[in-house]
Design a protein around this motif. Structure first.
Motif, mmCIF file in Angstrom:
data_model
loop_
_atom_site.group_PDB
_atom_site.id
_atom_site.type_symbol
_atom_site.label_atom_id
_atom_site.label_comp_id
_atom_site.label_asym_id
_atom_site.label_seq_id
_atom_site.Cartn_x
_atom_site.Cartn_y
_atom_site.Cartn_z
ATOM 1 N N ALA A 15 0.838 -1.225 0.000
ATOM 2 C CA ALA A 15 0.000 0.000 0.000
ATOM 3 C C ALA A 15 0.861 1.260 0.000
ATOM 4 N N THR A 16 0.291 2.298 -0.569
ATOM 5 C CA THR A 16 1.028 3.552 -0.793
ATOM 6 C C THR A 16 0.356 4.731 -0.080
ATOM 7 N N GLY A 17 -0.309 4.476 1.040
ATOM 8 C CA GLY A 17 -1.051 5.535 1.739
ATOM 9 C C GLY A 17 -0.157 6.415 2.586
ATOM 10 N N GLY A 18 -0.805 7.128 3.515
ATOM 11 C CA GLY A 18 -0.134 8.169 4.295
ATOM 12 C C GLY A 18 1.077 7.672 5.068
ATOM 13 N N ILE A 19 0.930 6.612 5.818
ATOM 14 C CA ILE A 19 2.039 6.198 6.688
ATOM 15 C C ILE A 19 3.176 5.575 5.872
ATOM 16 N N ALA A 20 2.820 4.878 4.782
ATOM 17 C CA ALA A 20 3.849 4.303 3.905
ATOM 18 C C ALA A 20 4.685 5.427 3.293
ATOM 19 N N LEU A 40 3.343 -2.604 -3.643
ATOM 20 C CA LEU A 40 2.026 -3.023 -4.160
ATOM 21 C C LEU A 40 1.046 -1.882 -3.963
ATOM 22 N N SER A 41 0.275 -1.582 -5.018
ATOM 23 C CA SER A 41 -0.825 -0.627 -4.898
ATOM 24 C C SER A 41 -1.981 -1.142 -5.735
ATOM 25 N N ARG A 42 -3.197 -0.670 -5.412
ATOM 26 C CA ARG A 42 -4.338 -1.000 -6.278
ATOM 27 C C ARG A 42 -4.182 -0.322 -7.632
ATOM 28 N N ASP A 43 -3.348 0.698 -7.685
ATOM 29 C CA ASP A 43 -3.241 1.515 -8.889
ATOM 30 C C ASP A 43 -1.812 1.442 -9.442
ATOM 31 N N GLY A 45 -0.147 3.221 -11.582
ATOM 32 C CA GLY A 45 0.574 4.499 -11.620
ATOM 33 C C GLY A 45 1.081 4.876 -10.242
ATOM 34 N N ARG A 46 0.235 4.657 -9.249
ATOM 35 C CA ARG A 46 0.659 4.976 -7.868
ATOM 36 C C ARG A 46 1.835 4.107 -7.441
ATOM 37 N N ALA A 47 1.775 2.826 -7.826
ATOM 38 C CA ALA A 47 2.880 1.917 -7.477
ATOM 39 C C ALA A 47 4.168 2.378 -8.152
ATOM 40 N N ALA A 83 -5.130 -0.614 4.756
ATOM 41 C CA ALA A 83 -6.237 -0.441 5.707
ATOM 42 C C ALA A 83 -6.373 -1.701 6.568
ATOM 43 N N ASP A 84 -6.805 -1.504 7.815
ATOM 44 C CA ASP A 84 -6.663 -2.541 8.851
ATOM 45 C C ASP A 84 -7.222 -3.920 8.467
ATOM 46 N N ALA A 85 -8.411 -3.968 7.867
ATOM 47 C CA ALA A 85 -9.047 -5.273 7.628
ATOM 48 C C ALA A 85 -8.371 -6.052 6.504
ATOM 49 N N GLU A 104 1.565 -3.158 10.134
ATOM 50 C CA GLU A 104 1.068 -1.988 10.869
ATOM 51 C C GLU A 104 0.005 -2.393 11.883
ATOM 52 N N LYS A 105 -0.170 -1.516 12.856
ATOM 53 C CA LYS A 105 -1.134 -1.702 13.919
ATOM 54 C C LYS A 105 -2.493 -1.144 13.507
ATOM 55 N N PRO A 106 -3.597 -1.579 14.043
ATOM 56 C CA PRO A 106 -3.727 -2.857 14.722
ATOM 57 C C PRO A 106 -3.530 -3.964 13.698
ATOM 58 N N ASN A 171 -13.109 9.191 6.465
ATOM 59 C CA ASN A 171 -11.987 8.254 6.597
ATOM 60 C C ASN A 171 -12.506 6.817 6.684
ATOM 61 N N TRP A 172 -11.750 5.877 6.086
ATOM 62 C CA TRP A 172 -12.191 4.470 6.098
ATOM 63 C C TRP A 172 -12.336 3.923 7.519
ATOM 64 N N ARG A 173 -11.614 4.510 8.480
ATOM 65 C CA ARG A 173 -11.711 4.008 9.863
ATOM 66 C C ARG A 173 -13.097 4.264 10.453
ATOM 67 N N PRO A 289 11.346 7.295 15.447
ATOM 68 C CA PRO A 289 10.993 5.982 15.990
ATOM 69 C C PRO A 289 10.696 4.940 14.906
ATOM 70 N N TYR A 290 10.303 5.382 13.710
ATOM 71 C CA TYR A 290 10.011 4.417 12.636
ATOM 72 C C TYR A 290 11.296 3.748 12.153
ATOM 73 N N THR A 291 12.386 4.503 12.115
ATOM 74 C CA THR A 291 13.668 3.892 11.742
ATOM 75 C C THR A 291 14.043 2.825 12.774
HETATM 76 N N1 LIG Z 1 2.248 3.439 13.362
HETATM 77 C C1 LIG Z 1 1.760 4.606 12.990
HETATM 78 O O1 LIG Z 1 2.235 5.656 13.405
HETATM 79 C C2 LIG Z 1 0.628 4.646 12.003
HETATM 80 C C3 LIG Z 1 0.133 5.888 11.576
HETATM 81 C C4 LIG Z 1 -0.881 5.887 10.627
HETATM 82 C C5 LIG Z 1 -1.398 4.691 10.155
HETATM 83 N N2 LIG Z 1 -0.916 3.505 10.628
HETATM 84 C C6 LIG Z 1 -1.478 2.226 10.158
HETATM 85 O O2 LIG Z 1 -1.071 2.029 8.799
HETATM 86 C C7 LIG Z 1 -2.143 1.479 8.040
HETATM 87 C C8 LIG Z 1 -2.461 2.457 6.900
HETATM 88 O O3 LIG Z 1 -2.903 3.696 7.457
HETATM 89 P P1 LIG Z 1 -2.772 5.087 6.671
HETATM 90 O O4 LIG Z 1 -3.009 6.151 7.640
HETATM 91 O O5 LIG Z 1 -1.539 5.082 5.876
HETATM 92 O O6 LIG Z 1 -4.052 4.968 5.741
HETATM 93 P P2 LIG Z 1 -4.280 5.541 4.273
HETATM 94 O O7 LIG Z 1 -3.478 6.769 4.054
HETATM 95 O O8 LIG Z 1 -5.754 5.605 4.065
HETATM 96 O O9 LIG Z 1 -3.639 4.390 3.371
HETATM 97 C C9 LIG Z 1 -4.188 3.104 3.322
HETATM 98 C C10 LIG Z 1 -3.783 2.478 2.018
HETATM 99 O O10 LIG Z 1 -4.308 1.141 1.968
HETATM 100 C C11 LIG Z 1 -4.587 0.798 0.600
HETATM 101 N N3 LIG Z 1 -5.951 0.296 0.450
HETATM 102 C C12 LIG Z 1 -6.284 -0.827 -0.203
HETATM 103 N N4 LIG Z 1 -7.613 -1.007 -0.209
HETATM 104 C C13 LIG Z 1 -8.136 0.028 0.468
HETATM 105 C C14 LIG Z 1 -9.462 0.399 0.796
HETATM 106 N N5 LIG Z 1 -10.529 -0.350 0.425
HETATM 107 N N6 LIG Z 1 -9.650 1.553 1.467
HETATM 108 C C15 LIG Z 1 -8.599 2.309 1.863
HETATM 109 N N7 LIG Z 1 -7.314 1.990 1.595
HETATM 110 C C16 LIG Z 1 -7.087 0.866 0.882
HETATM 111 C C17 LIG Z 1 -4.414 2.068 -0.212
HETATM 112 O O11 LIG Z 1 -3.180 1.981 -0.891
HETATM 113 P P3 LIG Z 1 -3.194 1.792 -2.480
HETATM 114 O O12 LIG Z 1 -4.187 2.786 -3.012
HETATM 115 O O13 LIG Z 1 -1.803 2.064 -2.874
HETATM 116 O O14 LIG Z 1 -3.620 0.373 -2.744
HETATM 117 C C18 LIG Z 1 -4.366 3.179 0.805
HETATM 118 O O15 LIG Z 1 -3.579 4.249 0.379
HETATM 119 C C19 LIG Z 1 -3.281 1.254 9.026
HETATM 120 O O16 LIG Z 1 -3.255 -0.049 9.497
HETATM 121 C C20 LIG Z 1 -2.984 2.231 10.141
HETATM 122 O O17 LIG Z 1 -3.518 1.852 11.389
HETATM 123 C C21 LIG Z 1 0.090 3.482 11.525
#
Ligand SMILES: NC(=O)c1ccc[n+]([C@@H]2O[C@H](COP(=O)([O-])OP(=O)(O)OC[C@H]3O[C@@H](n4cnc5c(N)ncnc54)[C@H](OP(=O)(O)O)[C@@H]3O)[C@@H](O)[C@H]2O)c1
Length: 326
Positions: A15-20, A40-43, A45-47, A83-85, A104-106, A171-173, A289-291
């Motif tokens: 996944a290529t979201g915020g935390i990645a 890996l990304s669903r998209d 271009g994003r990957a 995303a968590d699930a 990632e957590k949870p 937000n998906w959460r 702390p991530y490093t």
């Molecule tokens: N440890 C920390 O400090 C910290 C902070 C934030 C988040 N996290 C954890 O990291 C994980 C991602 O969180 P995030 O904040 O990065 O979330 P986010 O920005 O929404 O990114 C989630 C990524 O999951 C992929 N994804 C695949 N199917 C999805 C769907 N149906 N709906 C939404 N996303 C989908 C997407 O990547 P693609 O589009 O590239 O497929 C999306 O960019 C979570 O488990 C979260 O709890 C940890």
């Protein structure tokens, strides 16, 4: 995994979201013993963009199909940052392909899934680590060691508050397709991990959890404000407050029979903030702390040991989150 044990551990980002983007890819780049290999990304271009931006090492780094990404014999490990699930099936697939998993957590949205993940990694002989980065905050680490050495006397109580103000429920959460909790999954699980890390060595397991969960602003299925009161085997107690309804300074407090520690704005991404104990200011060096968590996971593979937070501990955290909203 390659026979060459001297080269860095090659990670794929799932996944290529915020935390990645903002924390994990930079951490892999900076961590000793780690290399960003593919994504890996669903998209597509994003990957491609993510791979290029973060300097992926693989000659074919960008994937939209998990099995194709996992089929790469040069890949050693995955970081699951989706995303968590989605974590459970991605982890089980990675373990089945012989790849180590840093998740990632949870780690999952049900205890049953968390247990399937730990079993899959155990059966495949791969490492499973859960990304509770707050354990790599230098000041938190210093004082966890101090607590275990008895500097606060017998631990009696702990409090952790971490909140944010969500502008809306987009937000998906906030929904149930790929999430199970809102504030509890975003930050409450970190608070729970800190409380368990500090208290359990001397206070034993959590024996009682009493939740108060509100959902009366956005009226969705998930927690908006969550208060958790905990009791440990020793009789020590803890309180956790998370919310998506208001921004506030983040706070952690540890109280023992002979001292205390107060943490202001140390909970968060940057390893920063201020810590004061009954003995005065506790100075520490802010580090990313991530490093730290990525370095520990890579070392756990190299040294054939558990990472700082293993799958069993991640699963126990999920079980308590599940109990909180049951
Ligand atoms: N440890 C920390 O400090 C910290 C902070 C934030 C988040 N996290 C954890 O990291 C994980 C991602 O969180 P995030 O904040 O990065 O979330 P986010 O920005 O929404 O990114 C989630 C990524 O999951 C992929 N994804 C695949 N199917 C999805 C769907 N149906 N709906 C939404 N996303 C989908 C997407 O990547 P693609 O589009 O590239 O497929 C999306 O960019 C979570 O488990 C979260 O709890 C940890």
């Amino acid at each position: 995994m390659s026979e060459d044990t001297h080269r860095p551990l090659r990670f794929a980002m799932i996944a290529t979201g915020g935390i990645a983007e903002t924390a994990l890819a930079p951490a892999v780049k900076n961590a000793a013993g780690a290399e960003f290999w593919s994504v890996l990304s669903r998209d597509a271009g994003r990957a491609r963009d993510f791979a290029e931006r973060h300097g992926a090492g693989s000659p074919r780094p960008a994937h939209t199909d998990l099995d194709a990404l996992l089929a790469d014999p040069e890949l050693d490990a995955v970081i699951i940052a989706s995303a968590d699930a989605l974590h459970a099936e991605q982890c089980i697939a990675a373990a089945g392909a012989g790849k180590h998993v840093f998740c990632e957590k949870p780690m999952a949205t049900t205890t049953a899934d968390a247990e399937r993940m730990t079993a899959a990694c155990r059966d495949a002989g791969v490492r499973l680590g859960i990304a509770y980065h707050m354990r790599w905050h230098r000041g938190h680490r210093d004082l966890a060691a101090a607590a275990q050495a008895g500097r606060f006397g017998t631990l009696r109580h702990m409090r952790a508050q971490w909140t944010m103000r969500a502008p809306d429920a987009s937000n998906w959460r906030a929904r149930s397709e790929v999430g199970r909790w809102w504030g509890l999954a975003a930050v409450g699980t970190h608070c729970l991990d800190q409380v368990r890390w500090y208290m359990m060595p001397s206070c034993g397991e959590v024996t009682r959890l009493t939740p108060v969960i509100t959902r009366n602003v956005f009226h969705g299925p998930h927690d908006e404000t969550a208060l958790l009161a905990l009791e440990f085997e020793s009789g020590a107690t803890a309180e956790i407050c998370t919310s998506v309804l208001f921004d506030a300074p983040r706070r952690m407090e540890v109280y023992g029979s002979d001292g205390y520690a107060l943490f202001d704005d140390t909970l968060g991404r940057y390893g920063a903030g201020r810590i004061v104990t009954h003995e005065g200011e506790h100075a520490f060096e802010p580090v990313d702390p991530y490093t730290g968590e990525v370095e520990d996971f890579a070392a756990s593979v190299r040294e054939d040991r558990d990472p700082e937070v293993n799958g069993e501990e991640g699963a126990r955290n999920v079980a308590l989150l599940e109990e909180a909203v049951a």
